[in-house]
Scaffold this motif. Structure first.
Motif, PDB file in Angstrom:
ATOM      1  N   ARG A  80       0.814  -1.218   0.000  1.00 38.81           N
ATOM      2  CA  ARG A  80       0.000   0.000   0.000  1.00 38.81           C
ATOM      3  C   ARG A  80       0.851   1.274   0.000  1.00 38.81           C
ATOM      4  NH1 ARG A  80      -4.711   1.898   4.004  1.00 38.81           N
ATOM      5  NH2 ARG A  80      -5.131   3.866   2.972  1.00 38.81           N
ATOM      6  N   PHE A  81       1.990   1.225   0.679  1.00 37.88           N
ATOM      7  CA  PHE A  81       2.844   2.405   0.840  1.00 37.88           C
ATOM      8  C   PHE A  81       4.291   2.051   0.461  1.00 37.88           C
ATOM      9  CE2 PHE A  81      -0.336   2.428   4.334  1.00 37.88           C
ATOM     10  CZ  PHE A  81      -1.142   3.451   3.871  1.00 37.88           C
ATOM     11  N   PRO A  82       4.579   1.893  -0.802  1.00 39.77           N
ATOM     12  CA  PRO A  82       5.890   1.390  -1.218  1.00 39.77           C
ATOM     13  C   PRO A  82       7.076   2.290  -0.878  1.00 39.77           C
ATOM     14  CG  PRO A  82       4.605   2.104  -3.111  1.00 39.77           C
ATOM     15  CD  PRO A  82       3.684   2.140  -1.936  1.00 39.77           C
ATOM     16  N   LYS A  83       6.843   3.561  -0.636  1.00 37.55           N
ATOM     17  CA  LYS A  83       7.971   4.456  -0.405  1.00 37.55           C
ATOM     18  C   LYS A  83       8.327   4.640   1.065  1.00 37.55           C
ATOM     19  CE  LYS A  83       7.779   6.834  -4.741  1.00 37.55           C
ATOM     20  NZ  LYS A  83       7.909   8.096  -5.432  1.00 37.55           N
ATOM     21  N   ILE A  84       7.593   4.014   1.961  1.00 38.42           N
ATOM     22  CA  ILE A  84       7.975   4.077   3.374  1.00 38.42           C
ATOM     23  C   ILE A  84       9.258   3.276   3.555  1.00 38.42           C
ATOM     24  CG2 ILE A  84       7.369   3.361   5.718  1.00 38.42           C
ATOM     25  CD1 ILE A  84       4.455   3.958   5.087  1.00 38.42           C
ATOM     26  N   LEU A  85      10.218   3.846   4.249  1.00 38.81           N
ATOM     27  CA  LEU A  85      11.470   3.171   4.560  1.00 38.81           C
ATOM     28  C   LEU A  85      11.197   2.105   5.619  1.00 38.81           C
ATOM     29  CD1 LEU A  85      14.612   3.264   4.159  1.00 38.81           C
ATOM     30  CD2 LEU A  85      14.652   4.712   6.194  1.00 38.81           C
ATOM     31  N   LYS A  86      11.584   0.863   5.327  1.00 41.75           N
ATOM     32  CA  LYS A  86      11.267  -0.258   6.209  1.00 41.75           C
ATOM     33  C   LYS A  86      12.552  -0.871   6.764  1.00 41.75           C
ATOM     34  CE  LYS A  86       8.836  -1.352   2.658  1.00 41.75           C
ATOM     35  NZ  LYS A  86       8.650  -0.050   2.037  1.00 41.75           N
ATOM     36  N   ILE A  87      12.601  -0.942   8.104  1.00 39.05           N
ATOM     37  CA  ILE A  87      13.754  -1.506   8.810  1.00 39.05           C
ATOM     38  C   ILE A  87      13.236  -2.580   9.755  1.00 39.05           C
ATOM     39  CG2 ILE A  87      15.615  -1.013  10.451  1.00 39.05           C
ATOM     40  CD1 ILE A  87      15.518   1.924   9.344  1.00 39.05           C
ATOM     41  N   MET A  88      13.885  -3.735   9.748  1.00 41.59           N
ATOM     42  CA  MET A  88      13.515  -4.794  10.683  1.00 41.59           C
ATOM     43  C   MET A  88      14.558  -4.820  11.798  1.00 41.59           C
ATOM     44  SD  MET A  88      12.545  -8.827  10.036  1.00 41.59           S
ATOM     45  CE  MET A  88      12.054  -8.495   8.367  1.00 41.59           C
ATOM     46  N   LEU A  89      14.079  -4.895  13.025  1.00 43.37           N
ATOM     47  CA  LEU A  89      14.932  -4.913  14.209  1.00 43.37           C
ATOM     48  C   LEU A  89      14.570  -6.173  14.974  1.00 43.37           C
ATOM     49  CD1 LEU A  89      16.946  -3.264  15.949  1.00 43.37           C
ATOM     50  CD2 LEU A  89      14.963  -2.237  17.063  1.00 43.37           C
ATOM     51  N   THR A  90      15.468  -7.164  14.969  1.00 43.96           N
ATOM     52  CA  THR A  90      15.074  -8.453  15.529  1.00 43.96           C
ATOM     53  C   THR A  90      16.259  -9.261  16.026  1.00 43.96           C
ATOM     54  OG1 THR A  90      13.821 -10.464  15.092  1.00 43.96           O
ATOM     55  CG2 THR A  90      15.130  -9.592  13.275  1.00 43.96           C
ATOM     56  N   GLN A 104      10.127  -8.750  -1.154  1.00 48.95           N
ATOM     57  CA  GLN A 104       8.717  -8.415  -1.289  1.00 48.95           C
ATOM     58  C   GLN A 104       8.300  -7.126  -0.576  1.00 48.95           C
ATOM     59  OE1 GLN A 104       6.124 -11.798  -0.611  1.00 48.95           O
ATOM     60  NE2 GLN A 104       7.751 -13.189  -1.226  1.00 48.95           N
ATOM     61  N   ALA A 105       9.153  -6.625   0.313  1.00 48.62           N
ATOM     62  CA  ALA A 105       8.806  -5.392   1.041  1.00 48.62           C
ATOM     63  C   ALA A 105       9.837  -4.304   0.829  1.00 48.62           C
ATOM     64  CB  ALA A 105       8.667  -5.684   2.537  1.00 48.62           C
ATOM     65  N   SER A 106      10.832  -4.581   0.012  1.00 44.06           N
ATOM     66  CA  SER A 106      11.909  -3.631  -0.218  1.00 44.06           C
ATOM     67  C   SER A 106      12.539  -3.200   1.114  1.00 44.06           C
ATOM     68  CB  SER A 106      11.390  -2.421  -0.998  1.00 44.06           C
ATOM     69  OG  SER A 106      12.443  -1.729  -1.591  1.00 44.06           O
ATOM     70  N   LEU A 107      12.783  -4.203   1.978  1.00 41.21           N
ATOM     71  CA  LEU A 107      13.387  -3.956   3.285  1.00 41.21           C
ATOM     72  C   LEU A 107      14.701  -3.227   3.101  1.00 41.21           C
ATOM     73  CD1 LEU A 107      13.187  -4.588   6.387  1.00 41.21           C
ATOM     74  CD2 LEU A 107      14.630  -6.573   5.903  1.00 41.21           C
ATOM     75  N   ASN A 136      11.875  15.636   0.189  1.00 39.90           N
ATOM     76  CA  ASN A 136      10.842  15.512  -0.837  1.00 39.90           C
ATOM     77  C   ASN A 136       9.565  14.823  -0.393  1.00 39.90           C
ATOM     78  OD1 ASN A 136      12.555  16.677  -2.759  1.00 39.90           O
ATOM     79  ND2 ASN A 136      13.561  14.728  -3.089  1.00 39.90           N
ATOM     80  N   TYR A 137       9.355  14.619   0.896  1.00 41.83           N
ATOM     81  CA  TYR A 137       8.183  13.835   1.277  1.00 41.83           C
ATOM     82  C   TYR A 137       6.890  14.517   0.902  1.00 41.83           C
ATOM     83  CZ  TYR A 137       7.245  16.639   5.449  1.00 41.83           C
ATOM     84  OH  TYR A 137       6.945  17.654   6.301  1.00 41.83           O
ATOM     85  N   GLU A 138       6.874  15.836   0.841  1.00 47.21           N
ATOM     86  CA  GLU A 138       5.624  16.513   0.479  1.00 47.21           C
ATOM     87  C   GLU A 138       5.227  16.244  -0.977  1.00 47.21           C
ATOM     88  OE1 GLU A 138       5.047  20.543   2.504  1.00 47.21           O
ATOM     89  OE2 GLU A 138       7.220  20.223   2.531  1.00 47.21           O
ATOM     90  N   GLN A 139       6.214  16.207  -1.878  1.00 51.01           N
ATOM     91  CA  GLN A 139       5.903  15.982  -3.280  1.00 51.01           C
ATOM     92  C   GLN A 139       5.456  14.546  -3.554  1.00 51.01           C
ATOM     93  OE1 GLN A 139       8.956  17.378  -2.430  1.00 51.01           O
ATOM     94  NE2 GLN A 139       8.717  19.458  -3.129  1.00 51.01           N
ATOM     95  N   THR A 140       5.863  13.609  -2.710  1.00 50.26           N
ATOM     96  CA  THR A 140       5.563  12.199  -2.953  1.00 50.26           C
ATOM     97  C   THR A 140       4.556  11.659  -1.944  1.00 50.26           C
ATOM     98  OG1 THR A 140       7.422  11.487  -1.614  1.00 50.26           O
ATOM     99  CG2 THR A 140       7.811  11.735  -3.982  1.00 50.26           C
ATOM    100  N   SER A 141       3.833  12.542  -1.311  1.00 48.37           N
ATOM    101  CA  SER A 141       2.987  12.126  -0.188  1.00 48.37           C
ATOM    102  C   SER A 141       1.933  11.084  -0.563  1.00 48.37           C
ATOM    103  CB  SER A 141       2.303  13.336   0.443  1.00 48.37           C
ATOM    104  OG  SER A 141       1.469  13.973  -0.503  1.00 48.37           O
ATOM    105  N   GLY A 142       1.546  11.000  -1.817  1.00 50.62           N
ATOM    106  CA  GLY A 142       0.554  10.016  -2.202  1.00 50.62           C
ATOM    107  C   GLY A 142       1.013   8.590  -1.954  1.00 50.62           C
ATOM    108  N   ASP A 143       2.314   8.365  -2.014  1.00 50.31           N
ATOM    109  CA  ASP A 143       2.826   7.027  -1.790  1.00 50.31           C
ATOM    110  C   ASP A 143       3.279   6.808  -0.351  1.00 50.31           C
ATOM    111  OD1 ASP A 143       2.470   6.319  -4.417  1.00 50.31           O
ATOM    112  OD2 ASP A 143       4.480   6.938  -5.005  1.00 50.31           O
ATOM    113  N   LEU A 144       3.418   7.862   0.403  1.00 48.73           N
ATOM    114  CA  LEU A 144       3.966   7.737   1.740  1.00 48.73           C
ATOM    115  C   LEU A 144       2.906   7.644   2.817  1.00 48.73           C
ATOM    116  CD1 LEU A 144       6.871  10.311   1.645  1.00 48.73           C
ATOM    117  CD2 LEU A 144       7.038   7.850   1.593  1.00 48.73           C
ATOM    118  N   CYS A 145       1.773   8.205   2.614  1.00 50.16           N
ATOM    119  CA  CYS A 145       0.730   8.289   3.628  1.00 50.16           C
ATOM    120  C   CYS A 145       1.020   9.488   4.505  1.00 50.16           C
ATOM    121  CB  CYS A 145       0.627   7.023   4.435  1.00 50.16           C
ATOM    122  SG  CYS A 145      -0.503   7.155   5.820  1.00 50.16           S
TER     123      CYS A 145
END
Length: 145
Positions: A80-90, A104-107, A136-145
């Motif tokens: 749903r939100f492909p441009k959110i930066l995703k980090i796993m901490l485990t 699959q999540a562009s981790l 640039n988050y304002e210009q790409t906000s449609g993908d970021l939420c």
């Protein structure tokens, strides 16, 4: 306009408390910080933030949680939100789960628990710089939420 958001997801409240302190010490008031104790709670927060037109830039998620595991959650977020930066901490993710999240999540990165605060902050900063979210988050906000 509201501040961009960093969302942390972990089923241990002590981990969330520690993350929030470390993030606030590093980034001060540049971001809002949201904490969730499950993937379901995190998804609810994401939905609420979207309704409020808030921009989620980063999700730091544990892998081993009750219900949905972190890799599955991050894949759902990415769909749903492909441009959110995703980090796993485990401390417990197997390589198969990490590879699945990368594919699959562009981790962006997987960090091991116990984590080094400097490494976490550097990872977030480099991720935001690489993806140019900070400017640039304002210009790409449609993908970021």
């Amino acid at each position: 306009m509201s501040k961009p958001v960093i969302l942390c997801v972990d089923d241990e409240s002590v981990v969330l408390d520690s993350l929030k302190i470390q993030l606030k010490n590093a980034f001060r008031d540049a971001y809002s910080y949201e904490m969730a104790e499950s993937s379901d709670e995190a998804w609810e927060i994401l939905e609420e933030l979207c309704e409020d037109n808030s921009h989620v830039l980063v999700i730091v998620s544990d892998w081993l949680m009750p219900g949905m595991k972190g890799d599955e959650f991050l894949i759902k977020v990415h769909q749903r939100f492909p441009k959110i930066l995703k980090i796993m901490l485990t401390g417990q993710a197997d390589m198969e789960a990490v590879e699945k999240a990368i594919e699959q999540a562009s981790l962006y990165r997987c960090l091991s628990k116990p984590w080094n605060s400097e490494e976490l902050i550097t990872t977030i900063k480099s991720g935001l710089t690489n993806y140019q979210y900070s400017q640039n988050y304002e210009q790409t906000s449609g993908d970021l939420c």
